[in-house]
Design an enzyme around this catalytic site. Structure first.
Site, mmCIF file in Angstrom:
data_model
loop_
_atom_site.group_PDB
_atom_site.id
_atom_site.type_symbol
_atom_site.label_atom_id
_atom_site.label_comp_id
_atom_site.label_asym_id
_atom_site.label_seq_id
_atom_site.Cartn_x
_atom_site.Cartn_y
_atom_site.Cartn_z
ATOM 1 N N LYS A 116 -9.173 54.323 -7.036
ATOM 2 C CA LYS A 116 -8.992 55.556 -7.810
ATOM 3 C C LYS A 116 -9.675 56.736 -7.117
ATOM 4 O O LYS A 116 -10.763 56.595 -6.534
ATOM 5 C CB LYS A 116 -9.574 55.318 -9.207
ATOM 6 C CG LYS A 116 -9.320 56.395 -10.238
ATOM 7 C CD LYS A 116 -9.883 55.907 -11.580
ATOM 8 C CE LYS A 116 -9.742 56.907 -12.698
ATOM 9 N NZ LYS A 116 -10.290 56.374 -13.964
ATOM 10 N N SER A 197 -7.444 56.666 -17.813
ATOM 11 C CA SER A 197 -7.260 57.607 -16.723
ATOM 12 C C SER A 197 -6.909 56.954 -15.385
ATOM 13 O O SER A 197 -6.486 57.632 -14.448
ATOM 14 C CB SER A 197 -8.540 58.443 -16.537
ATOM 15 O OG SER A 197 -9.638 57.633 -16.140
ATOM 16 N N SER A 221 -10.012 53.410 -19.965
ATOM 17 C CA SER A 221 -9.334 53.895 -18.765
ATOM 18 C C SER A 221 -8.989 52.825 -17.744
ATOM 19 O O SER A 221 -8.281 53.104 -16.781
ATOM 20 C CB SER A 221 -10.167 54.989 -18.091
ATOM 21 O OG SER A 221 -10.173 56.154 -18.878
#
Length: 518
Positions: A116, A197, A221
């Protein structure tokens, strides 16, 4: 022939069929003349192929870069990968040479991993949290989790898109949207949301753009994008993994964690990332559910009849595998967590972000106030769909010595731990608590934001305890996940239970990039 037997003899690179309903990988003749397919391949299968000399890490990198070009940049245009590592091929060649000389670092040696874009990498890739404010800058060094991946021999293939600032900018955000990367798509149904996320990691790993990936979670997330993208996602105990070098929201809740297509691959990643040096794959056992006492958090059911049906089938599968269900388990304090949690996150975000920005000397933004000003000045690019209400709310908060913060933190932990999970585990003698992770993915709505229907992530998030989401079923083309919550530092048991459920059900299937549901 069994798929595993087929993959044992394959190597090289693979073409991608025309995307759309029913699309799949089509084998292509590699340079050395061997056909292979790579859909749904596991870390263990790749290691077996490399150990046998059928292909190398460089072949794997070439394959995944091609697949990213064909599925992420064009075709269904998933927008899940922000950038690829310009040094990935050279790193792979070095790892191949290490293997030839007899040095294999472990199960991740030569394995391409996507991470990420809020995790620092001390290389030529950017770390931006999806924001244009940091889009032209590089981190000075690897985050702890990135360094551990490299030490284990993994190849950091690229950075994945995310909900900008890990979805802590606006109360009306669209998960998976960032100023830098635009809107990530769900690979199962392209107009549906991947959740956030860690949206890019979820979409990319589900679409087989790498074998596994790393997300981060503050509240939901990792588990939510795993659930909506048909993956296994593990949110570890806070502190089990190093937290340095990750763009923060909250030091009391933030953690990185593995996202993979199988429990085994998630366990192998955790073994490389965890500070305790544990071998989390060693205890995976298809019989782990026998005699396990699992509480059913019924209060998290009821938001969608289709999800309830899948959950009932999952509970039956748990029982058939030998689990003892305690049904229902009630946690009354769960309804009280929301307000103090938000207060804690607002305070910690302002303080923790300033501390992080101080480590990024290559950019001018030193505070949350600076970022608010940047967004305002660049509103056409940064604020075209939703605002920065959470930013402005956090900016109004004082230091972490403030009494209101300390009271909110104590209340949140009491409701999630003492009166919450700790009490439930002790009262019923439980090894885990089960709940639906969420509902089917909603149609992405940039104008109005996300449309969450229900699910559970907050108890484990606020307590800091581990949770794992595992594929449990489908609502038409859309995956639905089941969450198992565990005790602090009890990842080994949680993974074993999840593995036994996975082996009993085998729900996961690859996405086919359906444009929309008729």
């Amino acid at each position: 022939m069994e798929r595993r037997e087929f993959l044992a003899g394959v190597a090289g690179t693979v073409g991608v069929a025309k995307w759309g309903a029913g699309a799949a990988s089509t084998p292509r003749r590699a340079a050395h003349g061997i056909d292979i397919t790579m859909d749904e391949v596991t870390i263990g299968e790749l290691q077996s192929g490399m150990a046998a000399g059928r292909f190398g890490a460089r072949d794997l990198v070439e394959h995944y870069l091609q697949r990213i070009a064909q599925l992420d940049r064009t075709g269904p245009a998933l927008r899940s990968v922000l950038e690829t590592n310009p040094d990935a091929l050279a790193i792979a060649a070095t790892l191949d040479e290490e293997r030839r000389t007899g040095r294999v670092r472990g199960p991740l040696h030569g394995i391409p991993i996507l991470i990420k874009d809020n995790i620092d990498t001390g290389d030529r890739m950017k770390t931006s949290a999806g924001s244009l404010a940091l889009a032209d800058t590089v981190a000075p060094r690897d985050a702890g989790v990135a360094a551990r991946l490299r030490a284990a021999g993994a190849i950091i293939l690229g950075k994945t898109n995310l909900s900008e600032w890990a979805n802590f900018r606006s109360t009306k955000s669209s998960s998976g949207w960032s100023g830098r990367g635009g809107q990530t798509r769900n690979p199962y149904v392209l107009d549906r949301n991947p959740c956030g996320s860690s949206a890019g990691t979820g979409s990319a790993i589900s679409a087989n753009l790498a074998v596994a990936g790393i997300g981060t979670e503050t509240d939901g997330s990792i588990v939510c994008p795993s659930h909506q993208c048909g993956l296994v996602g593990l949110k570890p105990t806070v502190g089990l993994l190093p937290g340095d070098g990750i763009v923060p929201i909250s030091h009391s809740q933030d953690t990185a964690g593995p996202m993979a297509r199988t429990v085994t691959d998630a366990a192998l990643l955790l073994s490389a990332l965890a500070r305790d040096g544990g071998d989390y794959g060693r205890l995976l056992d298809p019989g782990a559910l026998k005699g396990a006492r699992i509480g059913v958090l019924r209060q998290s059911f009821g938001f969608d009849a289709r999800v309830d049906r899948i959950m009932e089938e999952s509970l039956a599968a748990l029982q058939n595998a030998g689990a003892v269900l305690v049904d229902p388990v009630k946690i009354a304090s769960a309804t009280k967590i929301g307000e103090p949690e938000v207060e804690v996150l607002l305070y910690e975000f302002k303080t923790d972000l300033a501390a992080y920005l101080a480590t990024r000397t290559d950019q001018p933004h030193r505070s949350l106030a600076d970022l608010i000003a940047f967004n305002t000045a660049n509103a056409e690019r940064e604020l075209p769909w939703f605002g920065q209400e959470l930013f402005t709310m956090a900016e109004s908060k004082g230091p972490l010595t403030t009494l209101a913060y300390r009271k909110a933190l104590a209340a949140a932990r009491r409701y999630a731990r003492t009166e919450g999970l700790d009490a439930a585990f002790a009262r019923h003698g439980l090894q885990a608590i089960v709940a639906p992770t969420g509902g089917p993915a909603w149609v992405t709505d940039l104008l109005n934001g996300d449309h969450f229907s229900g699910g559970e992530s907050t108890l484990s998030a606020v307590s800091g305890y581990p949770a794992i989401s595992v594929p449990a079923g489908f609502v038409r083309e859309l995956p639905v996940g089941l969450t198992l919550m565990g005790k602090s530092r009890d990842e080994a048991r949680l993974l074993a239970l999840a593995y036994a459920f996975e082996q009993a059900t085998k729900v996961r299937r690859a996405p086919t990039f359906v444009p929309t549901l008729a």
